[in-house]
Design a protein around this motif. Structure first.
Motif, PDB file in Angstrom:
ATOM      1  N   SER A   1      14.033 -83.044  31.731  1.00  0.00           N
ATOM      2  CA  SER A   1      14.070 -82.943  33.225  1.00  0.00           C
ATOM      3  C   SER A   1      14.910 -81.992  33.812  1.00  0.00           C
ATOM      4  O   SER A   1      14.585 -81.263  34.882  1.00  0.00           O
ATOM      5  N   CYS A   2      16.090 -82.140  33.153  1.00  0.00           N
ATOM      6  CA  CYS A   2      17.339 -81.165  33.734  1.00  0.00           C
ATOM      7  C   CYS A   2      17.040 -79.545  33.940  1.00  0.00           C
ATOM      8  O   CYS A   2      17.247 -78.960  34.536  1.00  0.00           O
ATOM      9  N   TYR A   3      16.657 -79.407  32.526  1.00  0.00           N
ATOM     10  CA  TYR A   3      16.241 -77.736  32.349  1.00  0.00           C
ATOM     11  C   TYR A   3      14.818 -77.469  32.664  1.00  0.00           C
ATOM     12  O   TYR A   3      14.562 -76.384  32.866  1.00  0.00           O
ATOM     13  N   TYR A   4      13.852 -78.380  32.640  1.00  0.00           N
ATOM     14  CA  TYR A   4      12.687 -77.965  33.043  1.00  0.00           C
ATOM     15  C   TYR A   4      12.365 -77.421  34.364  1.00  0.00           C
ATOM     16  O   TYR A   4      11.519 -76.463  34.659  1.00  0.00           O
TER      17      TYR A   4
ATOM     18  N   PHE B   1      22.360 -74.065  34.327  1.00  0.00           N
ATOM     19  CA  PHE B   1      21.251 -73.305  33.694  1.00  0.00           C
ATOM     20  C   PHE B   1      20.759 -72.206  34.579  1.00  0.00           C
ATOM     21  O   PHE B   1      20.029 -71.084  34.101  1.00  0.00           O
ATOM     22  N   VAL B   2      21.313 -72.051  35.602  1.00  0.00           N
ATOM     23  CA  VAL B   2      21.175 -71.148  36.608  1.00  0.00           C
ATOM     24  C   VAL B   2      22.112 -69.931  36.909  1.00  0.00           C
ATOM     25  O   VAL B   2      22.584 -69.456  37.685  1.00  0.00           O
ATOM     26  N   THR B   3      23.042 -70.137  35.729  1.00  0.00           N
ATOM     27  CA  THR B   3      24.285 -68.809  35.432  1.00  0.00           C
ATOM     28  C   THR B   3      23.780 -67.776  34.952  1.00  0.00           C
ATOM     29  O   THR B   3      22.679 -67.854  34.443  1.00  0.00           O
ATOM     30  N   GLN B   4      24.527 -66.832  34.618  1.00  0.00           N
ATOM     31  CA  GLN B   4      24.176 -65.680  33.836  1.00  0.00           C
ATOM     32  C   GLN B   4      24.029 -65.956  32.430  1.00  0.00           C
ATOM     33  O   GLN B   4      23.173 -65.273  31.858  1.00  0.00           O
ATOM     34  N   GLY B   5      24.429 -66.846  31.946  1.00  0.00           N
ATOM     35  CA  GLY B   5      24.397 -67.292  30.403  1.00  0.00           C
ATOM     36  C   GLY B   5      23.363 -68.541  30.422  1.00  0.00           C
ATOM     37  O   GLY B   5      23.259 -69.013  29.420  1.00  0.00           O
TER      38      GLY B   5
ATOM     39  N   HIS C   1      20.766 -68.789  27.655  1.00  0.00           N
ATOM     40  CA  HIS C   1      21.078 -68.953  26.243  1.00  0.00           C
ATOM     41  C   HIS C   1      21.425 -70.751  26.063  1.00  0.00           C
ATOM     42  O   HIS C   1      21.043 -71.036  25.213  1.00  0.00           O
ATOM     43  N   LEU C   2      21.950 -71.300  27.247  1.00  0.00           N
ATOM     44  CA  LEU C   2      22.091 -72.659  27.227  1.00  0.00           C
ATOM     45  C   LEU C   2      20.820 -73.429  27.023  1.00  0.00           C
ATOM     46  O   LEU C   2      20.811 -74.443  26.498  1.00  0.00           O
ATOM     47  N   LEU C   3      19.618 -72.869  27.881  1.00  0.00           N
ATOM     48  CA  LEU C   3      18.620 -73.521  27.782  1.00  0.00           C
ATOM     49  C   LEU C   3      17.861 -73.402  26.608  1.00  0.00           C
ATOM     50  O   LEU C   3      17.360 -74.319  26.014  1.00  0.00           O
ATOM     51  N   ASN C   4      17.827 -72.236  25.780  1.00  0.00           N
ATOM     52  CA  ASN C   4      17.457 -71.978  24.736  1.00  0.00           C
ATOM     53  C   ASN C   4      17.917 -72.971  23.333  1.00  0.00           C
ATOM     54  O   ASN C   4      17.172 -73.532  22.640  1.00  0.00           O
TER      55      ASN C   4
ATOM     56  N   ILE D   1      19.786 -75.916  23.794  1.00  0.00           N
ATOM     57  CA  ILE D   1      19.185 -77.546  24.147  1.00  0.00           C
ATOM     58  C   ILE D   1      17.735 -77.634  23.645  1.00  0.00           C
ATOM     59  O   ILE D   1      17.356 -78.718  22.760  1.00  0.00           O
ATOM     60  N   ASP D   2      16.772 -76.586  24.126  1.00  0.00           N
ATOM     61  CA  ASP D   2      15.529 -76.983  23.878  1.00  0.00           C
ATOM     62  C   ASP D   2      15.223 -76.741  22.127  1.00  0.00           C
ATOM     63  O   ASP D   2      14.580 -77.687  21.775  1.00  0.00           O
ATOM     64  N   ASN D   3      15.877 -75.763  21.567  1.00  0.00           N
ATOM     65  CA  ASN D   3      15.809 -75.768  20.192  1.00  0.00           C
ATOM     66  C   ASN D   3      16.084 -77.153  19.363  1.00  0.00           C
ATOM     67  O   ASN D   3      15.714 -77.616  18.482  1.00  0.00           O
ATOM     68  N   TYR D   4      17.349 -77.621  19.751  1.00  0.00           N
ATOM     69  CA  TYR D   4      18.029 -78.653  18.931  1.00  0.00           C
ATOM     70  C   TYR D   4      17.207 -80.006  19.250  1.00  0.00           C
ATOM     71  O   TYR D   4      17.086 -80.795  18.561  1.00  0.00           O
ATOM     72  N   ILE D   5      16.974 -80.259  20.724  1.00  0.00           N
ATOM     73  CA  ILE D   5      16.246 -81.279  20.932  1.00  0.00           C
ATOM     74  C   ILE D   5      14.874 -81.429  20.136  1.00  0.00           C
ATOM     75  O   ILE D   5      14.704 -82.343  19.660  1.00  0.00           O
ATOM     76  N   ALA D   6      14.237 -80.203  20.384  1.00  0.00           N
ATOM     77  CA  ALA D   6      12.895 -80.043  19.750  1.00  0.00           C
ATOM     78  C   ALA D   6      12.978 -80.464  18.164  1.00  0.00           C
ATOM     79  O   ALA D   6      12.177 -80.938  17.492  1.00  0.00           O
ATOM     80  N   SER D   7      14.249 -80.018  17.490  1.00  0.00           N
ATOM     81  CA  SER D   7      14.225 -80.035  16.045  1.00  0.00           C
ATOM     82  C   SER D   7      14.681 -81.305  15.645  1.00  0.00           C
ATOM     83  O   SER D   7      14.371 -81.708  14.505  1.00  0.00           O
ATOM     84  N   ILE D   8      15.502 -82.186  16.328  1.00  0.00           N
ATOM     85  CA  ILE D   8      16.291 -83.289  15.971  1.00  0.00           C
ATOM     86  C   ILE D   8      15.648 -84.344  16.298  1.00  0.00           C
ATOM     87  O   ILE D   8      15.216 -85.510  15.465  1.00  0.00           O
ATOM     88  N   SER D   9      15.387 -84.481  17.818  1.00  0.00           N
ATOM     89  CA  SER D   9      15.392 -85.840  18.383  1.00  0.00           C
ATOM     90  C   SER D   9      13.665 -86.312  18.522  1.00  0.00           C
ATOM     91  O   SER D   9      13.481 -87.623  18.057  1.00  0.00           O
ATOM     92  N   VAL D  10      12.722 -85.397  19.039  1.00  0.00           N
ATOM     93  CA  VAL D  10      11.561 -85.809  19.480  1.00  0.00           C
ATOM     94  C   VAL D  10      10.736 -86.338  18.173  1.00  0.00           C
ATOM     95  O   VAL D  10      10.148 -87.735  18.506  1.00  0.00           O
TER      96      VAL D  10
END
Length: 594
Positions: free
Chosen positions: A100-103, A431-435, A438-441, A443-452
């Motif tokens: 929810s933080c990055y959505y 997540f609304v900084t210039q980088g 990259h942070l969003l991608n 977290i999304d990749n590792y959460i999706a691959s490991i946890s769910v």
């Protein structure tokens, strides 16, 4: 035991159904499914897709709905059903909190584009803006700037914001870039080179990030009583907008070619293992399995609601929505290929590129471009907010179920909702900084691959083996008045868990492959792994604590006791909806005691 009169129920079945539709149908249905379907053989992709839905989607949605509806408890408290694994429910809440933080960051991009859609000229359609490079071509394919000159104003603009790649790399390239892509990278994101350079905060996006959190608070201020009314608009209006966009798109040149690319089966693709993997992953995430959202919504159902019927309807409706959205996207991709003189292969993009580059590019060339741009981004915002409502409600339900004081007081729930929205907004600022992209991608990749997937696998294994399939069948038959077909037993016990674990192994292998190919820095991998593992940590933590506090002479006895319901699980005589007319069925109280 939950008191449904204090906790609340849906006012009617439509509110529950539309809320579940909002939970399942999100931004991913708009951009991910069309791309995956096209890449995986067009209409032929539906074979592995619907097969994966039957093997994994339907059984797990049915399971999550049934046991939370039976107990009238959310994913946190419901694990009194098997105290040793209470950490599964807590892990789902932690997972939902991270997401929810990055959505809402994605929704902030949507709102930014929506606000800019009211401009006299869409700012991403031309190359005369301060952020454009000499390589820019506008929406109609014109290239107003010379390759031999450098826009010094743009150079200063990017360098002052730390956008080194945008300021230097693209200017020295012989390749052309579209005005929409430059608008996305160099203006909206002002994208840095990577996580090593996070850069400064994009203040216009901060305001756009604040707005969805305020909207979420206002819509959830009275819990499901308020959110249940909002979904009548938020869950249905996107369908009308999609239909309007489809009709308009079908009138554009090249639309037919776009549809052909999307629907003509390429049967040879079915021989590729990647296609089957993509189908399964799409079903898994689109159905919302393992996130706790469906469980939360079902926990507010009346006891005798036919969850069996709902579990059959909703995943199919989700599939059809994704398929329908694909037509909308591909008529515009066909149009874009037509005006640029390219093949559709060259304009199809996945992820944010499709939502924030390809589609804005297409609408910029249309008559009444502002109108169609507004409709598109309003639709994106609504489907996104639907999902975000469920994310926040899952966290609220988990906390209020665990705290009798909060659970019984609407005032405390309002304060809790406000506090969660404030914390979510603050955690979203990186997540609304210039980088931030990259942070969003990451977290999304590792959460999706490991946890769910692991959370979902643990859930179905514990419920079918520790609590017992026969008990589940008994609970469901008491709620709906008849015993479901026997096919769910092997699916819950063996087939679905095995299916999920195969997917998880493929996901970990793909993640490892990406790390090697991109030569990712070790500290970035460590951050990703820590965040990915975070939702799993409550499982061993709570298990150790439960065994430690359990009475018994040996560890074996403690483990055996901790897998049984620790309280009077559910008395049907107490939990049946007393307002329902007598249906003539014999309702026998079913009580499980430690």
């Amino acid at each position: 035991m939950a008191d449904s009169t204090q906790r609340g129920n849906w006012s009617n079945w439509c509110e529950f159904l539309l809320s579940c539709v909002g939970c399942m149908v999100g931004i991913g249905n708009i951009w991910r499914f069309p791309f995956i379907c096209y890449r995986s053989g067009g209409a032929a992709f539906l074979i592995p897709y619907f097969l994966a839905m039957a093997i994994c989607g339907l059984p797990l949605v049915f399971l999550e709905m049934s046991y939370c509806q039976f107990s009238n408890l959310g994913p946190g408290k419901v694990w009194v059903i098997c105290p040793l694994f209470k950490g599964i429910g807590v892990g789902m809440i932690v997972l939902t909190g991270v997401i929810s933080c990055y959505y809402n960051v994605v929704l902030s991009w949507t709102l930014y584009y929506l606000s800019m859609s009211f401009s006299q000229t869409l700012p991403w359609s031309t190359c005369d803006q301060i952020w454009n490079t000499p390589n820019c071509i506008d929406a109609f394919g014109a290239r107003p700037l010379s390759n031999n000159s450098i826009n010094s104003t743009m150079l200063v603009y990017n360098v002052s914001r730390g956008n080194i790649s945008g300021a230097v790399g693209d200017l020295t390239s012989n390749l052309t870039t579209s005005a929409t892509e430059e608008y996305w990278k160099y203006h909206v994101l002002q994208e840095s080179t990577g996580l090593e350079t996070m850069g400064s905060i994009r203040w216009p996006l901060v305001g756009c990030l604040f707005a969805p959190w305020v909207c979420a608070f206002l819509c959830l201020i009275k819990g499901i009583k308020s959110s249940g009314k909002v979904v009548y608009v938020a869950a249905t209006l996107p369908y009308f907008i999609l239909l309007a966009l489809l009709i308009r798109g079908c009138l554009l040149p090249g639309a037919v070619e776009g549809v052909k690319y999307y629907v003509i089966p390429r049967w040879e693709k079915l021989l590729e293992s990647k296609v089957w993997q993509d189908a399964a992953v799409q079903v898994f995430y689109s159905a919302g399995i393992g996130w706790g959202g469906i469980s939360t919504l079902a926990s507010y159902n009346k006891f005798n609601n036919n969850c069996y019927r709902d579990a059959m309807i909703l995943p199919v409706l989700d599939c059809l929505t994704s398929w329908f959205a694909g037509f909308v996207i591909f008529v515009y991709l066909g149009y874009m290929a037509h005006i640029e003189g390219k093949s559709i292969d060259d304009v199809v993009t996945s992820g944010p590129g499709l939502t924030f580059v390809t589609y804005p590019h297409a609408v910029a060339t249309m008559p009444l471009a502002q109108l169609w741009s507004v409709l598109f981004f309003v639709m994106l915002f609504l489907v996104g907010m639907d999902s975000q409502f469920v994310h926040i409600q899952t966290i609220i339900t988990g906390i209020s179920d665990a705290s009798p004081t909060i659970g019984k007081s609407s005032k405390y729930k309002m304060v809790l909702t406000a506090g969660l929205c404030c914390v979510g907004f603050l955690l979203g600022l990186p997540f609304v900084t210039q980088g931030g992209i990259h942070l969003l991608n990451l977290i999304d990749n590792y959460i999706a691959s490991i946890s769910v997937m692991l959370l979902a696998c643990f859930e179905v294994l514990v419920l079918s083996w520790c609590y017992g399939v026969e008990r589940l069948y008994g609970d469901i038959s008491i709620m709906i008045g008849y015993r479901p077909t026997i096919i769910w037993k092997p699916l819950w016990m063996i087939i679905s868990p095995a299916f999920i674990m195969v997917l998880w192994c493929f996901g970990i292998a793909d993640l490892y492959k990406k790390v090697l190919e991109n030569n990712t820095a070790s500290w970035i991998v460590i951050i990703g792994v820590v965040i990915g593992v975070l939702p799993l940590l409550p499982i061993p933590t709570f298990a150790i604590n439960v065994v430690k506090n359990m009475t018994g002479k040996s560890v074996t006895q403690k483990l055996r006791s901790s897998t049984k319901p620790s309280i009077k699980w559910k008395s049907v005589a107490e939990s049946c909806d007393t307002t329902k007319e007598d249906d003539g069925l014999l309702h026998v109280p079913l009580t499980y005691i430690n």
